[in-house]
Structures are given as structure tokens and as C-alpha cells.
Design an enzyme around this catalytic site. Sequence first.
Site, PDB file in Angstrom:
ATOM      1  N   CYS A  11      40.461  13.611  44.200  1.00 20.92           N
ATOM      2  CA  CYS A  11      41.231  14.211  43.102  1.00 20.92           C
ATOM      3  C   CYS A  11      40.413  15.323  42.468  1.00 20.92           C
ATOM      4  O   CYS A  11      39.266  15.580  42.836  1.00 20.92           O
ATOM      5  CB  CYS A  11      41.606  13.159  42.057  1.00 20.92           C
ATOM      6  SG  CYS A  11      40.182  12.487  41.182  1.00 20.92           S
TER       7      CYS A  11
ATOM      8  N   CYS B 219      37.006  14.457  41.072  1.00 19.60           N
ATOM      9  CA  CYS B 219      35.940  14.473  42.079  1.00 19.60           C
ATOM     10  C   CYS B 219      35.402  15.893  42.270  1.00 19.60           C
ATOM     11  O   CYS B 219      34.190  16.100  42.400  1.00 19.60           O
ATOM     12  CB  CYS B 219      36.460  13.925  43.404  1.00 19.60           C
ATOM     13  SG  CYS B 219      37.078  12.232  43.339  1.00 19.60           S
TER      14      CYS B 219
ATOM     15  N   ASP C 240      55.637  43.537  46.498  1.00 22.09           N
ATOM     16  CA  ASP C 240      55.353  44.359  47.664  1.00 22.09           C
ATOM     17  C   ASP C 240      56.615  45.160  47.972  1.00 22.09           C
ATOM     18  O   ASP C 240      57.704  44.840  47.478  1.00 22.09           O
ATOM     19  CB  ASP C 240      54.972  43.453  48.843  1.00 22.09           C
ATOM     20  CG  ASP C 240      54.792  44.231  50.127  1.00 22.09           C
ATOM     21  OD1 ASP C 240      54.073  45.242  50.108  1.00 22.09           O
ATOM     22  OD2 ASP C 240      55.386  43.838  51.139  1.00 22.09           O
TER      23      ASP C 240
END
Length: 768
Positions: A16, A19, A427
Site C-alpha cells: 500500500c 509501505c 493535443d
Amino acid sequence: MTSTPKLLLNIDGMTCASCVARVERVLRKVPGVVEANVNLATAQASVGGQPDPQALTEAVRKAGYHAEIQTPAQPRAVPADTDPGWQVALAALLSAPLLVPMVGASLGLPLPMLPPLWQWLLATAVMLGFGSRFFRAGARAVLAGAGNMDLLVALGTAAAYGLSVVLWWRSAAMVAMPAPTAESAAMPALYFESAAVVITLVRLGKWLEARAKQRTLAALSGLQALRPDTASVRRDGVESRLPSAALRLGDLVVVRPGERLAADGVVVEGASQIDESLLTGESLPVARSAGQAVVGGSVNGEGLLVLRVTALADTSLLSQIVTLVESAQAGKPAIQRAVDRVAEIFVPAVVLLALLTLLVWAWRLGEWPLAWIHAVSVLVIACPCALGLATPATLMVATGMAARRGILVRDVQALVALCGVRSVAFDKTGTLTRGQPQLLGQVAAPALGSQGNEGPLPSFLAPSGGPDAKRQVWGRSQAMLALAAALQSGSEHPLGRAVTQAAAGLALPSASGLRAVPGRGIEGQVGARHLRLGSQVWMAELGVDLGPFLPQAQAWQAAGRSVSWLADDQGRALGLLAFGDTVKPGAAQAVVWLQQQGLRVALVSGDNPGAAQALADQVGIREVHAQVLPADKARLIAALRAGDDRHPGGPVAMVGDGVNDAPALAAADVGIAIAHAGGGTDIAINAAGLTLLRADPMGLVQAILLSRATLRRIHQTLFWAFAYNTVGIALAAFGLLSPVLAGMAMALSSVSVIASALWLARLKPMPV
């Protein structure tokens, strides 16, 4: 790009964002580390500075994880699939017999509960078979002095499981007494279903997260795949096939028609048309000849090229794009950081409160079993079932609604963040335009509208006659178009296809001796004439008189059009053809809506300023950035986020469809890819959080509207989830909520959260 040296570490054991934060903290404490960023999607850490590699791996090991240094020769690390779908399905099958009777009871259906032994067997199988990973991760969090959702899952499920075992044993002991009462013989209230169902639901979320990680890695792998594995290399006059990784600076690489370029380089022999659309985003091929630079990963057209390598794999433009995508994806969204902070505070607070409840009740009454029951009630009511379901359940409903509206959600955080964007960058080619060159204009010489000195034309090319000048000009245009289409018959060149499509319905004269001139155009015999169709550079080399058509050609080129000339072998120009892209029907409407919402809208294109400005004028965009390279697009996103004197800063959404857009799509707070046949690439789609499957810019409007409704629903479900936990924990701590009621409240909170999420599906799309 930073000049700080980089080390890559493959990290194993992260589950997760907590961590990730813990690994980053320990890495930054290692001497010599300037910066450390951990990417959960790729399970890698990028460390800047000059630390001791052994010290890095040792620091990660002490934090409870495994790390190894990745060398340049190693392939990209792919995190193992720790949540295969069959495990989630099996956990659900084992949990269903425990959950169904409880759901039936809440609906007034008297379904029999399983005997305690069977409940224990099923819950134990789920706990040991599918929940052990949470206990291991929770233990690592405790050893590291931190709290995360894994720890909360472990504590809550262990509390429910442990209490159920104790109550079951106590009931069995009472039944075994010499004179058991009817009350002692009754089935005790057990909470095995809470432990099993919570683990199953959390594993389902982890499985969905793992699938998202694999898609992220597919985007990066797809970028790397643009470079061919082998190349034809000419050394000492001998040509041989070598692995692309064996190329050296200065090598001569032979690229045949249709092959992909293996490296960046400069053309030393030959001329051809190069398709750079996967890297530049522009659909029109570009002419390349001796002395001009070419980019690895692009596709050679009809001519043979020999290029000298100027950049190896790790320094090529393609590698720079890959690095930019990796760097952007290493960042963490604000919502994830907020969840981490809540988890780090909530988990220790609940554990502390449960311990305090145990001690206070034991001191007050002197009955440790009762005190233990009240403490367990706190842990049971605090089990993160509703809290964990609030956002995922709403997002699951929202992603289903998005799919029905032609919006593919690959990153649910992107859907949530979309409603908060302050700027939208588009773009051009393939995003606001169709991405397919079309014939947009043509001018024919007067000679094609009369019989003059040219001799009689075929009857179908004869002028339409009469004094009407417009009809006369139209007749000349038809004549020129038929001649050009005859030259392009059978051509697969994009401009050739545009000509033949425009000439559909015309009877074409026969053509023979057709020959493509690499980087120039095409020539051949059409009827009694030898004609040429190609670039202005070629016409000038052939000595064609361009004077009569130069003003029109310059005007079209200034507007971003690609111009082809038709001439005969006598040096006479017979006409001009102008090619360009066309605007998608919903582009202007989408831009107007976004600007009405107060959003900053910008056009970001690699095309020339004339073409970009012409497109911007058509759709109503006032801010134009032209000739922007892929790396510059990512930097421009950062500039839009920072804001300026006229525009406030804030989150940015990028909408694009090409590989060249991938860095910007990943760097933006929300990346939105346009998917369409022949235009949207898998690279852009995988680098983006959202994909508009219908290739309509108006899909962005619908996505924003859905995002707003989704965020409102998430706020409501989180409110109810926190309300249940807050009120329930207080009642349990004061002894006003028994474990039975705590389990019921927890189940009710889950039902209310799911009902709130399902209510989102009743919302109708707002009219635009």
C-alpha cells in the site's frame, strides 16, 4: 531531466501507499542519498545521489522488505501477481455460507445459521489461506512503528475471529455441564462472518489494484517495444544483422522500406518518407534525405535509407520518453496521501482506545472477561469494512456508468481528480482532429479547362461548358483530380489515399510506368502525358514554373496545409492540391463548455504554428503552444499547473492520443487518451487514467460531469462510514454496545455504504 545519478532498486513486499512512504523514509536516511522516489506500480525505487548500494538494500531489509539493485542489463522488473483472481473467487465462495444467513435475517428471511464448527472451519480457511498477508504486513508496520490499513484489517478480523472462538468454547463448556440450561444450549452469537467477509472484500480491492499495475507496466513495455530487436549494420563494408543493443555510436544502419528505425541517427544515404506519427503525433509522413536527423522507433516509407547512429538506446528520444513516463507515474495523488495520513492516525487511535477500554472496565468492575468483551467491541465496530468500502464501492458504480458512456476508467483516482482540474490541455492531431489527411483544397491551371495547346482531353475530363465561370472552374478541378488520382492508383501513402478517396466516382484515365521518387513524389505516364505529382522542392529541382500558383501555395502552407504540385514534363504546373486534417464534430462544443465552466483551455501541438493556430481558431481555443516536443509537453503541463499572472494555477488535465503525448498524459493530474481506429495508440491509452472510447471530445464533458457526481457521492458515503465508526466506537467504549450489536452496526454500515453507492447509478447524465 536531472543530472543527479540514479540507482534503481526492485522492491518486494510493498502492499500500500504507507509501505511506499516507509521505504522512502528509510532510503532518504541513507548517507549519500539526495532524493528517493518509490513507484508502487512498478515496485521500484529511484534513488538519486551517490549512496552505497549495499546500504540501500540493507536499509530496506530492516524496514521489512526485500530490495535488490537493478543493473542496466536486467529487464524491467514486473511485480508478481500476488492477488490472482481465482483466490478472490475462492475466498468469496467460502465466505458466502457465512454471510447469506445474516443478510437473510436483515431482510426478514429466516435462513438457518451454520453450526459453529462449520463457521469456524470456513472462517479459518479464509483467515489462514487468504488473510495471512494482512497479518504479515500489519506486523511489519508495527515493527516499523507505523500504522496502515493492513494493520487495521488484521486487528479487526483477528478480534472478530478471536471473540467468536472464545464465545464458542464458553458455550460448549456450558453445554457440557451436568445440567445445561436452555439459554446455555442456544447457539452463541458469533462473528466469524465478519472476519471472512472483510478479508474477501479487501482481497478483491487488492486484485483490482494489481490489474491496474499490470496495465501501467504494459504502457512502459509498449514504449520499449517500438525499438526493433535487431538492425542491419554495415561495418567495414559488410552488412550483417545484429541485436539493437549491440549498436555503437557511428555505426551505419541500413533501413529498408517498411522497417522501423533501430536508433536515432542522421541519414547519410538515400531519401524517403518517414512515418513519425507514433512519436510526434502527426499523421502526415515527413521527407528525410541525406544530412537530416531521424528518430528511432519511427517507420521508414518507400525508400532505402542508411543512417549513422548518433544516440544509443539509453540516450535516445524514445528512452527519454520512457523515463519521463516513469518519473511522472512515481508521483502520488493528493487523495492517496490523505488516506495515508488518516490511516496512520486512525489505526493507533483505535488500538489505544481499545486498550484503554479494557483497562478502565477492568479497574472499574474487576471483571476482566467483561472488560475484554467491551474492548473487542471497540475493535469490531472499528473494523474498516464500511470505511474500506465507501470509496471503492462508489467508484465501481461510477466506472460502470462511465463505460456505458464510452469512457474507459483505467485509474479510478483520475476519475475522482477530474472534477478539480483548472486547466485542460489538448493535443491537436487525432484529438481535436480526425487524424486522417484529407484533400481540403485544389486549384487547377486554365489549360485543363480548355482544349488549347494540350490536345483533346478525354470526354469525362471535358469542361462543363457554358458561360458560368464557377462551372468552368469546377470542370478544371475535376480534370486535375482525375489526373492526380490516376498517378496515385494503388498507392498506400496517406496523401495518395486522400486523393483516391476524393476522386471516388470519377472514371480515371489509365496510368503506366508509375515510379515513386523517395522523399519527392510520384511520376508516370497518364494517357499521352508524362506527369509528376509531388513536393515544391521537387518541382523547383525540375525547373517547373511555380509563379502562377505560389501565392495560393504560400497561403495554404501558412494555414498548416500540406501542398502537392501537379506538373507535366514540359515544366508547366497544372495545379495544386492542399491536404490537411479536419476538426471532429464535437471539438468546438467541448471547448466552449469548458471555457464556460471557467477552465483554462490550451492547445499543445508538435505541428507548425500555422496549422496549430488555424485549428485553434476553428474550435475557439485562445491559448496555442506549437512545435512542442514530447519532453517539452511534460514541462508545459507543469507550467500550466503553476499558473501565471492571468490564470490561476491548479490541477491540469491533458487530452491526447499519441506516443508523444505519453509523458504529458502521465505528468498531468488527469491524463485522458482518445482511442480511435488508426489514431489512438495503446501507449497513450495505458499512460492515461481515462480513455474516451468514442473518440469524441464531448466525452470529456461527460467525464467531468460524472466525476462531479461521483465525488459528491464519495463524500456522502465517507461521512456515513465515519459516522458509524465514530458513534459506534464511543458507544462500545462506554459499554453501551455489545459485540452482537457492534457486529450488526458494522454490517448495517456496509449496507448503507453500498446502497449509497448504488444510488449513483440512478443519476441521469446532465444535458450539455
